[in-house]
Design an enzyme around this catalytic site. Sequence first.
Site, short mmCIF file in Angstrom:
data_model
loop_
_atom_site.label_atom_id
_atom_site.label_comp_id
_atom_site.label_asym_id
_atom_site.label_seq_id
_atom_site.Cartn_x
_atom_site.Cartn_y
_atom_site.Cartn_z
N GLU A 4 0.86 -1.20 0.00
CA GLU A 4 0.00 0.00 0.00
C GLU A 4 0.89 1.24 0.00
O GLU A 4 1.84 1.33 0.79
CB GLU A 4 -0.91 0.02 1.23
CG GLU A 4 -1.76 1.28 1.35
CD GLU A 4 -2.67 1.27 2.59
OE1 GLU A 4 -3.12 0.16 2.97
OE2 GLU A 4 -2.90 2.34 3.18
N GLU B 288 -2.20 11.49 3.28
CA GLU B 288 -3.24 11.35 4.28
C GLU B 288 -3.25 12.62 5.13
O GLU B 288 -2.22 13.23 5.35
CB GLU B 288 -3.00 10.13 5.16
CG GLU B 288 -3.28 8.81 4.48
CD GLU B 288 -3.20 7.65 5.44
OE1 GLU B 288 -4.26 7.16 5.89
OE2 GLU B 288 -2.06 7.22 5.74
#
Length: 506
Positions: A392, A397
């Site tokens: 990932e 974020e």
Amino acid sequence: MNKFKGYNITIAILFLLLFSECSSKKAKANNKIAFADNCVVAHRGAWKKMGFPENSIASLKHAIELKCTGSEFDVRMTADDSLVINHDPHYNNLPIESTAYTDLLKFKLSNGEKLPTLREYVLAGIENNISTRLVCEIKPSEISKERGQIVAAKVVQLVKELKAQDIVVYISFDYDILKKIRTLNPTVSLQYLEGNKSPEQVKADGISGLDCHFSVFKEHPDWIESAKKNNITLNAWTVNDPNDMDWLIANGFDFITTNEPELLKERIKLSPVSNGMKLIWSDEFNTKGLPDSTKWNFEEGGHGWGNGESQYYTSRPENANIQNGILSIKIIKENYKGSSYTSARINTKNKFSFKYGKVEMRAKQPSGGGVWPALWMLGDNKAAVGWPACGEIDIMEYAGNRMNKVTAALHHPDHSGANPDGGYTMITNADTEFHIYTLEWTPSDIKISVDNQHFFVFANSSSIPFNHDFFLIFNCAIGGHYGGAIDPNFSSSNFDIDYVRVFQNK
């Protein structure tokens, strides 16, 4: 005898000077034109930064000094059939088409130049110039269509007389003017300005290029690929915003007409295209309504997604909607299928995935305690090997409870969940201004940046799962282990995405 000797020496010197001048002119005439290897066309010359008048010879000369690949100018015809350079139909409140040139000459340009004729302008443009096209816009006549045809013929004849055919290209809003020029010169480059004809239509009529306002290409993105397939040159005007410049550069436009040639040259340097990369996939979000279903899938549900999140992801336009070139993923406080909040999560799984390259995304963060937007990627072998074995890559974020802090992370079997490899940076105005989030991914390293500033660099290797195809995911969660406590006064907020572009080495 000495007098004759001196006389002969003088004659010899004059002969040498004349021979030298003739040789120099011949050399200039024989110089092969090699247009500058950039897409920059100075709109009415390079005038803005230096404060020159538009369409002045000074602005033309400066465009040549900057080595723009083109310098655009506008041609009109006076009442006494003089071809002059001026954009507007009026000059000093005098209608050009019904005023004699001698009357127009009474008024100077702001830098003291007189209103230039086409002859003077072209002569200035071919002097010591082997890099810059003269992009001649022939303005439609306000008197009659026939007069426009006459102007076109006169312009072509004068250009031929001045032996400038190899350096002049023609553009016009009047399609018939271009078709007339094609009959007079079968090989000259022609570009149509209006934006109401497709690449296939202009090709059928012998027009070699589209030169439209950049918004036309955003409304008809399919024209870009169509033009390339049909060998139709692409030009966009008048492009002064760096974000629009970046989009056109990324899409490989042949020419970009601008009032800011210096800025455009800087944007070219920053573009991945300038570093030998090619745009392989993008979404500019120039449609309206839901995201393009040929590019994106919706993921729906409200089970917390393994992170204790509080939203229910829907495929409704209330939660994911495109307007004015922006995809807004909207998180809303509302009761929906057992959840207290709704939002959206979209991905490109089975529609687009890639290995290695550069990803650029321009986005503005939502605001409010608990919001958790992300721009990230998963290995497309997840169904076969599971997570975190698939790998990932979290390019961005953000948490509303930690304003202006942007994080990046890599999850893999050795480091996953609450213990990924990662880094963070602080930016300003994360939720009020757009920022560019970038991933650079190669077999040797992974670099993540904001606004061209790297803040996380990781050494890639064959022992970790970052060497196969990944797909993209955009979402905005709320709450959970990363989003944290939700502000009880929260009602709604948008995670706005301007574009996403993926480049790979050619």
